[in-house]
Design a protein around this motif. Structure first.
Motif, short mmCIF file in Angstrom:
data_model
loop_
_atom_site.label_atom_id
_atom_site.label_comp_id
_atom_site.label_asym_id
_atom_site.label_seq_id
_atom_site.Cartn_x
_atom_site.Cartn_y
_atom_site.Cartn_z
N CYS A 1 -6.74 -2.37 1.86
CA CYS A 1 -7.71 -2.22 2.96
C CYS A 1 -8.84 -3.23 2.80
CB CYS A 1 -8.29 -0.81 3.00
SG CYS A 1 -7.09 0.43 3.50
N ALA A 2 -9.32 -3.39 1.54
CA ALA A 2 -10.41 -4.34 1.29
C ALA A 2 -9.93 -5.77 1.55
CB ALA A 2 -10.89 -4.20 -0.15
N SER A 3 -8.66 -6.04 1.18
CA SER A 3 -8.16 -7.41 1.36
C SER A 3 -8.12 -7.78 2.84
CB SER A 3 -6.78 -7.57 0.74
OG SER A 3 -5.81 -6.94 1.54
N ALA B 1 0.83 -1.21 0.00
CA ALA B 1 0.00 0.00 0.00
C ALA B 1 0.86 1.26 0.00
CB ALA B 1 -0.93 -0.01 1.21
N VAL B 2 2.00 1.19 0.71
CA VAL B 2 2.89 2.36 0.77
C VAL B 2 3.64 2.53 -0.55
CG1 VAL B 2 4.82 3.42 2.01
CG2 VAL B 2 3.17 2.03 3.26
N ALA B 3 4.08 1.38 -1.13
CA ALA B 3 4.97 1.44 -2.30
C ALA B 3 4.27 1.90 -3.57
CB ALA B 3 5.62 0.07 -2.51
N GLU C 1 -4.76 14.07 -2.44
CA GLU C 1 -3.65 13.83 -1.53
C GLU C 1 -4.16 13.35 -0.17
OE1 GLU C 1 0.09 16.33 0.05
OE2 GLU C 1 -0.59 16.87 -1.97
N GLY C 2 -5.26 13.94 0.29
CA GLY C 2 -5.85 13.54 1.57
C GLY C 2 -6.33 12.10 1.52
N ALA C 3 -6.97 11.72 0.40
CA ALA C 3 -7.48 10.35 0.28
C ALA C 3 -6.33 9.36 0.25
CB ALA C 3 -8.32 10.24 -0.99
N ARG C 4 -5.27 9.70 -0.49
CA ARG C 4 -4.12 8.79 -0.59
C ARG C 4 -3.48 8.59 0.79
NH1 ARG C 4 -0.50 4.98 -2.43
NH2 ARG C 4 1.54 5.51 -1.64
N GLY D 1 -0.84 6.16 -5.99
CA GLY D 1 -2.24 6.19 -6.41
C GLY D 1 -3.17 5.70 -5.32
N LEU D 2 -4.46 5.68 -5.65
CA LEU D 2 -5.47 5.34 -4.66
C LEU D 2 -5.89 3.88 -4.70
CD1 LEU D 2 -7.87 8.43 -4.99
CD2 LEU D 2 -6.06 8.07 -3.33
N LEU D 3 -5.68 3.23 -5.86
CA LEU D 3 -6.21 1.88 -6.04
C LEU D 3 -5.54 0.87 -5.10
CD1 LEU D 3 -8.21 0.18 -7.65
CD2 LEU D 3 -6.38 -0.31 -9.28
#
Lengths: 263, 212
Positions: free
Chosen positions: A51-53, A38-40, A111-114, A43-45
Motif C-alpha cells: 500500500c505504501a509503495s 500482498a495477497v501471497a 484478522e480484520g487488519a490483514r 501477515g500485516l507487513l
C-alpha cells in the motif's frame, strides 16, 4: 509552430513522466504483480508495504497529492468499515474490551487488519493504474494487441455518454423543477419526480443511437481494413522489460515462498 | 483481422444498433444511480440500463452493459468489482424475460421485480458471505453488523438485510424500464433485435434487425 503541432502526432504520446510513459500493459502487469504479493505473503507487513509503495510510485509519477487523497478516502470509507466490522464481530479468545454485546478480540483485530490491508492493496492497484494511465491509452494498447475497435468504442463511448447524460439530466431536472415538479419533500414526492426527469433523457439518448451509427459509418468504423490512430504509443522498450521482469519475479518469488512455507 | 474476432461477430449477429445501445445503457445505469442519490431516494436504481438493454437488445448485450458498468464503477470503488456478476445476471434475465413477453404488460413487469430481487439480494448476500465473510464494505454492512450484534447468525443477517432492500430497489427499477419501453418510438424498435416483441410481431416476421 504549425509543423511542431503536426509533428507532435508523429511522435509517441507523452505525459511528461517516465513512469506514466511506460506502456499501459507494462503498468497493468506490474501493479497486478504488486497486488499479488500482498495477497501471497501472510501477515500485516507485506500488504502495508505494498500500500505504501503505491503512494511512493504515485509521487514518483508526479500524481502524488491527488492519488494520496483518493487512496486516503478509500481507506477512510471502505477500509474503515471492513476493519471495524471484522474487529467487532470475529470471535476470539483474547478479549481486548467489550462494548455491550460486542467483544473485540485480538484475533478479530489482526484478522480484520490483514483482510482490510489486502483488499486495500488490490484497490490501490486499480486506483493507481487509472490515475497513471488514461483510459484511451489503455484501450489503444489493447487494440494494438488485437482487441476489436468495437470493444474500445463501447468503453470510451460509455465514459462520454455518462458525462453527456449526466449534464442532460441536470438540465431536465432544472426544467421540470421550474414547471412545478417537486424534487424535495416526502419520499413519494421524490419518487414521482424521478420518472419525468429521467424518461426524457433516456429516450433522447436512445434516439441518438441512430445518428451515432450513421456518423461512425461515415467514418468507416465498420470497415474491415485496419484502423488508423491519431495517437502513437511507446512500444515495449528496455525500461518496460526491466519493470516487467522485476515485478513478475518478485510476485512469483512471493507466491512460491508462501507456498513453500505453508506446506 | 479485427472485424472477424468473436466480439465483432457477436455484435454483428445482434445488428448494428446494438453496439450503440450498450454505452447508452451503461450511462443510464450511472445517471439513474446519481439522480437517485440527488433526490435522496433510499434505493440504488443503478441497473435500469442493464435491464433496458437486455429487454430491447437481448441477454448478451444486457449482460455486457452490466459487466462494463461494474468494471467502470470499480475504478472509483474497487470493492464493487465482484458484484459485476449480479449485474451480468440482471442483463441475462432481462433478455430471457423479454423474449417471453414479460415487459409488454405492467403487472408481469411488476412481478419480474421478484426474480431480479432474488438475484440481487440472494446472490448478492451469498457473494458477500463468500468474498467478504459476510461483512462487506458498503452501507448495507452496517445493517448486517447491527443484526449480528442483536444475536442473529451472520449468514441469515445478510439475507434478511439484502433481499427486502433489493425488492425495494427492483420494483421502481422495472417499472421505470416499463415506462421507457412504452415510449420508445416504433421506428427505433424496428431496428432493435427484440423490438418485434413490442411491435406485436413474431420473430420470423421481424426477420433480422435492419442495418442502419
Amino acid at each position: 509552430m504549425s509543423s511542431e503541432f503536426i509533428d507532435g502526432f508523429r511522435r509517441p504520446a507523452t505525459q511528461g513522466n517516465g513512469i506514466r510513459d511506460l506502456n499501459p500493459i507494462t503498468v497493468l502487469v506490474a501493479l497486478a504483480s504488486l497486488a499479488a504479493i500482498a495477497v501471497a505473503i501472510p501477515g500485516l507487513l507485506a500488504p502495508t508495504l505494498i500500500c505504501a509503495s503505491f503512494v511512493v510510485i504515485a509521487f514518483c509519477a508526479g500524481i502524488g497529492p491527488s492519488f494520496a487523497s483518493t487512496y486516503a478516502k478509500l481507506f477512510a470509507v471502505v477500509g474503515l468499515i471492513l476493519f471495524v466490522l471484522r474487529a467487532a464481530f470475529i470471535p476470539g479468545e483474547q478479549i481486548l474490551f467489550e462494548v455491550g454485546p460486542i467483544a473485540v478480540s485480538m484475533e478479530g483485530v489482526i484478522e480484520g487488519a490483514r483482510f482490510t490491508l489486502v483488499v486495500m492493496a488490490m484497490c490501490g492497484a486499480v486506483t493507481l493504474f487509472f490515475s497513471l494511465i488514461p483510459m484511451k491509452y489503455l484501450m489503444l494498447a489493447l487494440e494494438l494487441k488485437g482487441m476489436t475497435p468495437k470493444a474500445s468504442y463501447v468503453i470510451l463511448a460509455s465514459f462520454q455518454s455518462i458525462i453527456d447524460l449526466g449534464k442532460n439530466a441536470k438540465v431536465v431536472m432544472d426544467a421540470q423543477k421550474s414547471r412545478g415538479i417537486e424534487t424535495e419533500g416526502s419520499i413519494a414526492q421524490r419518487v414521482r419526480a424521478f420518472v419525468p426527469i429521467l424518461a426524457p433523457v433516456f429516450l433522447a439518448a436512445m434516439n441518438e443511437t441512430e445518428e451515432r451509427a450513421l456518423a461512425l459509418d461515415a467514418r468507416a468504423f465498420n470497415s474491415r481494413q485496419a484502423h488508423s490512430h491519431l495517437v502513437i504509443l511507446h512500444g515495449i522498450r528496455t525500461r518496460d522489460i526491466v519493470v516487467l521482469c522485476a515485478a513478475v519475479t518478485l510476485a512469483a518469488a512471493s507466491i512460491l515462498g508462501a507456498l513453500l512455507t505453508w506446506y | 483481422m479485427t472485424s472477424t474476432t468473436g466480439f465483432s461477430r457477436l455484435m454483428k449477429s445482434y445488428g448494428r444498433l446494438t453496439i450503440f445501445m450498450i454505452p447508452i445503457g451503461i450511462a443510464i445505469n450511472f445517471v439513474g444511480g446519481q439522480i437517485a442519490l440527488l433526490l435522496k431516494l433510499p434505493v440504488y436504481l443503478d441497473s435500469i440500463g442493464t435491464i433496458l438493454v437486455g429487454a430491447t437488445c437481448g441477454s448478451i448485450p444486457g449482460a455486457l452493459v452490466g459487466l462494463v458498468s461494474n468494471l467502470l464503477n470499480s475504478i472509483t470503488s474497487p470493492t464493487n468489482l465482484p458484484f459485476a456478476l449480479l449485474n451480468i445476471m440482471f442483463g441475462l434475465l432481462a433478455g430471457w424475460l423479454a423474449k417471453r413477453g414479460v415487459f409488454t404488460s405492467w403487472w408481469k413487469t411488476l412481478l419480474s421485480a421478484i426474480p431480479f430481487a432474488i438475484i440481487g439480494g440472494g446472490l448478492g448476500a451469498l457473494m458477500t458471505i463468500w468474498i467478504f465473510g459476510g461483512l462487506g464494505g458498503g452501507g448495507g454492512a452496517i445493517i448486517v453488523g447491527a443484526l449480528v450484534a442483536s444475536g442473529m447468525d451472520i449468514n441469515t443477517a445478510n439475507f434478511v438485510a439484502q433481499i427486502p432492500m433489493d425488492i425495494l430497489d427492483k420494483v421502481p427499477t422495472v417499472m421505470i424500464v416499463y415506462l421507457i419501453l412504452l415510449r420508445i418510438p416504433k421506428r427505433l424498435y424496428v431496428k432493435l433485435p427484440l423490438g418485434y416483441i413490442y411491435l406485436n410481431k413474431s420473430a420470423a416476421a421481424a426477420k433480422t434487425p435492419a442495418h442502419v
